[in-house]
Design a protein around this motif. Structure first.
Motif, PDB file in Angstrom:
ATOM      1  N   VAL A  25       0.949  -1.099  -0.031  1.00  0.00           N
ATOM      2  CA  VAL A  25       0.030   0.097  -0.064  1.00  0.00           C
ATOM      3  C   VAL A  25       0.985   1.162   0.156  1.00  0.00           C
ATOM      4  O   VAL A  25       2.079   1.147   0.718  1.00  0.00           O
ATOM      5  N   ILE A  26       0.430   2.212  -0.855  1.00  0.00           N
ATOM      6  CA  ILE A  26       1.182   3.375  -0.831  1.00  0.00           C
ATOM      7  C   ILE A  26       0.257   4.482  -0.360  1.00  0.00           C
ATOM      8  O   ILE A  26      -0.842   4.702  -0.972  1.00  0.00           O
ATOM      9  N   PHE A  27       0.336   5.071   0.787  1.00  0.00           N
ATOM     10  CA  PHE A  27      -0.514   5.947   1.332  1.00  0.00           C
ATOM     11  C   PHE A  27      -0.325   7.294   0.560  1.00  0.00           C
ATOM     12  O   PHE A  27       0.688   8.007   0.129  1.00  0.00           O
ATOM     13  N   GLY A  28      -1.725   7.910  -0.016  1.00  0.00           N
ATOM     14  CA  GLY A  28      -1.591   9.115  -0.936  1.00  0.00           C
ATOM     15  C   GLY A  28      -2.218   8.494  -2.395  1.00  0.00           C
ATOM     16  O   GLY A  28      -2.405   9.506  -3.170  1.00  0.00           O
ATOM     17  N   GLY A  29      -2.001   7.300  -2.474  1.00  0.00           N
ATOM     18  CA  GLY A  29      -2.285   6.904  -3.873  1.00  0.00           C
ATOM     19  C   GLY A  29      -1.286   6.441  -4.713  1.00  0.00           C
ATOM     20  O   GLY A  29      -0.235   7.219  -4.955  1.00  0.00           O
ATOM     21  N   ARG A  30      -1.369   5.061  -5.074  1.00  0.00           N
ATOM     22  CA  ARG A  30      -0.293   4.465  -6.032  1.00  0.00           C
ATOM     23  C   ARG A  30      -0.024   5.352  -7.505  1.00  0.00           C
ATOM     24  O   ARG A  30       0.914   5.888  -7.902  1.00  0.00           O
ATOM     25  N   LYS A  31      -1.464   5.643  -7.955  1.00  0.00           N
ATOM     26  CA  LYS A  31      -1.413   6.228  -9.361  1.00  0.00           C
ATOM     27  C   LYS A  31      -0.901   7.656  -9.213  1.00  0.00           C
ATOM     28  O   LYS A  31      -0.046   7.866 -10.066  1.00  0.00           O
ATOM     29  N   PHE A  72       1.523   8.689  -6.839  1.00  0.00           N
ATOM     30  CA  PHE A  72       2.693   8.464  -6.751  1.00  0.00           C
ATOM     31  C   PHE A  72       3.633   8.211  -7.935  1.00  0.00           C
ATOM     32  O   PHE A  72       4.788   8.745  -8.181  1.00  0.00           O
ATOM     33  N   GLU A  73       2.864   7.479  -8.780  1.00  0.00           N
ATOM     34  CA  GLU A  73       3.768   6.907 -10.298  1.00  0.00           C
ATOM     35  C   GLU A  73       3.680   8.213 -11.205  1.00  0.00           C
ATOM     36  O   GLU A  73       4.845   8.417 -11.559  1.00  0.00           O
ATOM     37  N   LYS A  74       2.585   9.045 -11.165  1.00  0.00           N
ATOM     38  CA  LYS A  74       2.837  10.055 -11.947  1.00  0.00           C
ATOM     39  C   LYS A  74       3.767  11.057 -11.361  1.00  0.00           C
ATOM     40  O   LYS A  74       4.574  11.721 -12.222  1.00  0.00           O
ATOM     41  N   LEU A  75       3.940  11.304 -10.166  1.00  0.00           N
ATOM     42  CA  LEU A  75       4.850  12.233  -9.768  1.00  0.00           C
ATOM     43  C   LEU A  75       6.443  11.677  -9.921  1.00  0.00           C
ATOM     44  O   LEU A  75       7.185  12.656  -9.987  1.00  0.00           O
ATOM     45  N   LYS A  76       6.555  10.613 -10.100  1.00  0.00           N
ATOM     46  CA  LYS A  76       7.864  10.043 -10.418  1.00  0.00           C
ATOM     47  C   LYS A  76       8.164  10.290 -11.998  1.00  0.00           C
ATOM     48  O   LYS A  76       9.471  10.092 -12.221  1.00  0.00           O
ATOM     49  N   LYS A  77       7.325  10.640 -12.728  1.00  0.00           N
ATOM     50  CA  LYS A  77       7.612  10.820 -14.105  1.00  0.00           C
ATOM     51  C   LYS A  77       8.364  11.968 -14.468  1.00  0.00           C
ATOM     52  O   LYS A  77       7.848  13.179 -13.955  1.00  0.00           O
ATOM     53  N   HIS A  90       8.863  13.957 -17.169  1.00  0.00           N
ATOM     54  CA  HIS A  90       8.372  14.964 -18.119  1.00  0.00           C
ATOM     55  C   HIS A  90       7.303  15.919 -17.356  1.00  0.00           C
ATOM     56  O   HIS A  90       6.583  16.837 -17.821  1.00  0.00           O
ATOM     57  N   ILE A  91       6.671  15.412 -16.247  1.00  0.00           N
ATOM     58  CA  ILE A  91       5.660  16.205 -15.396  1.00  0.00           C
ATOM     59  C   ILE A  91       6.388  17.382 -14.578  1.00  0.00           C
ATOM     60  O   ILE A  91       7.296  16.855 -13.796  1.00  0.00           O
ATOM     61  N   ASN A  92       6.436  18.678 -14.821  1.00  0.00           N
ATOM     62  CA  ASN A  92       6.899  19.675 -14.057  1.00  0.00           C
ATOM     63  C   ASN A  92       5.933  21.024 -13.829  1.00  0.00           C
ATOM     64  O   ASN A  92       4.858  20.992 -14.432  1.00  0.00           O
ATOM     65  N   GLY A  93       6.497  22.077 -13.250  1.00  0.00           N
ATOM     66  CA  GLY A  93       5.831  23.007 -13.129  1.00  0.00           C
ATOM     67  C   GLY A  93       4.553  23.254 -12.269  1.00  0.00           C
ATOM     68  O   GLY A  93       4.341  22.555 -11.355  1.00  0.00           O
ATOM     69  N   ILE A  94       3.540  23.798 -12.885  1.00  0.00           N
ATOM     70  CA  ILE A  94       2.160  23.764 -12.308  1.00  0.00           C
ATOM     71  C   ILE A  94       1.570  22.520 -12.149  1.00  0.00           C
ATOM     72  O   ILE A  94       1.085  22.229 -11.131  1.00  0.00           O
ATOM     73  N   GLN A  95       1.562  21.772 -13.292  1.00  0.00           N
ATOM     74  CA  GLN A  95       1.162  20.350 -13.186  1.00  0.00           C
ATOM     75  C   GLN A  95       1.636  19.631 -12.242  1.00  0.00           C
ATOM     76  O   GLN A  95       0.669  18.874 -11.386  1.00  0.00           O
ATOM     77  N   LYS A  96       2.844  19.686 -11.914  1.00  0.00           N
ATOM     78  CA  LYS A  96       3.588  18.779 -10.884  1.00  0.00           C
ATOM     79  C   LYS A  96       3.037  19.288  -9.577  1.00  0.00           C
ATOM     80  O   LYS A  96       2.929  18.441  -8.585  1.00  0.00           O
ATOM     81  N   GLU A  97       3.160  20.748  -9.360  1.00  0.00           N
ATOM     82  CA  GLU A  97       2.622  21.350  -8.156  1.00  0.00           C
ATOM     83  C   GLU A  97       1.309  20.709  -7.775  1.00  0.00           C
ATOM     84  O   GLU A  97       0.947  20.673  -6.656  1.00  0.00           O
ATOM     85  N   LYS A  98       0.286  20.770  -8.532  1.00  0.00           N
ATOM     86  CA  LYS A  98      -1.144  20.223  -8.185  1.00  0.00           C
ATOM     87  C   LYS A  98      -1.002  18.974  -7.965  1.00  0.00           C
ATOM     88  O   LYS A  98      -1.891  18.372  -7.210  1.00  0.00           O
ATOM     89  N   LEU A  99      -0.161  18.021  -8.622  1.00  0.00           N
ATOM     90  CA  LEU A  99      -0.231  16.627  -8.252  1.00  0.00           C
ATOM     91  C   LEU A  99       0.443  16.496  -6.889  1.00  0.00           C
ATOM     92  O   LEU A  99      -0.048  15.694  -6.246  1.00  0.00           O
ATOM     93  N   GLN A 100       1.294  17.297  -6.721  1.00  0.00           N
ATOM     94  CA  GLN A 100       2.046  17.063  -5.394  1.00  0.00           C
ATOM     95  C   GLN A 100       1.234  17.470  -4.304  1.00  0.00           C
ATOM     96  O   GLN A 100       1.258  16.672  -3.079  1.00  0.00           O
ATOM     97  N   GLN A 101       0.297  18.663  -4.569  1.00  0.00           N
ATOM     98  CA  GLN A 101      -0.623  18.939  -3.407  1.00  0.00           C
ATOM     99  C   GLN A 101      -1.631  17.970  -3.094  1.00  0.00           C
ATOM    100  O   GLN A 101      -1.964  17.582  -2.128  1.00  0.00           O
ATOM    101  N   LYS A 102      -2.227  17.601  -4.176  1.00  0.00           N
ATOM    102  CA  LYS A 102      -3.265  16.331  -4.243  1.00  0.00           C
ATOM    103  C   LYS A 102      -2.848  15.218  -3.408  1.00  0.00           C
ATOM    104  O   LYS A 102      -3.439  14.652  -2.594  1.00  0.00           O
ATOM    105  N   TRP A 103      -1.456  14.730  -3.795  1.00  0.00           N
ATOM    106  CA  TRP A 103      -0.965  13.596  -3.060  1.00  0.00           C
ATOM    107  C   TRP A 103      -0.549  13.927  -1.800  1.00  0.00           C
ATOM    108  O   TRP A 103      -1.018  12.983  -0.808  1.00  0.00           O
TER     109      TRP A 103
END
Length: 226
Positions: A85-91, A93-98, A100-113
């Protein structure tokens, strides 16, 4: 079991921050309890240990264990490995590891996680404690509020905001039952989970639906009785 949600607002930022800090502490306790249960620790011993490690009352600690055990049971029922189990959600977490994701998009994903991982507070219902001890719905000055225990007999009060858009909204029935309980003293348990979503605070309230008694026809009365 029915779950209804509402938005919480605060009279000042100080109270909101107190709740956010409490949610982070509880979320940390929840993750810690989960890992200890996986290791085989017993609930009774773990509860005492959690009270020493975290700045939470015994009921919050017990609820963290309950929530953790429920997740373990859910994983097993779905044939999943609880250890993965990955707390915060595996999906997320996997997106944040990519890369090519940066800037505002990454900040939003980071906040959500981060919100999913750290922004949660859970309190089980208790009939003997007027429905819920740590997070109790109260009526104050013709408005609905949520009284939240922040520890050591300290409380904050949040405003409950929810629109009713239809006549058969379950929220109407729920509030009616709360009002009736206040009058009669016959309370019912409702659990509350508070979550942070996109910077806002929401409460998810769960309770057993009241099942109407079956109608029966009595010859003596000549009418349909309940």
């Amino acid at each position: 079991m029915i779950t209804l949600h509402c938005k919480l607002t605060f009279e000042n930022e100080r109270d909101k921050q107190k709740l956010i800090d409490l949610m982070r502490e509880f979320s940390s306790c929840y993750r810690y309890a989960y890992n200890r249960l996986i290791e085989g620790h017993k609930r009774k011993d773990l509860k005492k240990h959690l009270q020493k490690v975290f700045n939470l009352n015994s009921r919050y600690c017990d609820d963290a264990i309950f929530k953790a055990q429920s997740l373990i049971n859910s994983c097993k029922e779905r044939g999943q490995n609880p250890k993965k189990v990955i707390f915060g959600g595996r999906k997320l977490f996997e997106k944040l590891k990519k890369k090519h994701i940066n800037g505002i998009q990454k900040e939003k994903l980071q906040q959500k996680w981060e919100e999913r991982r750290k922004g949660s507070l859970y309190s089980r219902g208790d009939k003997s404690k007027k429905g819920n001890l740590n997070t109790r719905i109260i009526f104050e000055e013709d408005s609905l509020k949520l009284r939240i225990n922040t520890g050591e007999r300290n409380w904050i009060v949040a405003n409950i905001k929810r629109k009713v858009n239809r006549e058969n909204d379950k929220w109407i029935q729920f509030i009616a039952r709360l009002l009736e309980a206040e009058k009669t003293g016959k309370y019912f348990p409702y659990s509350v989970e508070i979550r942070q979503i996109n910077g806002e605070i929401y409460a998810f309230i769960s309770f057993e639906e009241e099942i109407p008694k079956e109608a029966i026809i009595t010859k003596e009365e000549g009418i349909i009785g309940i």
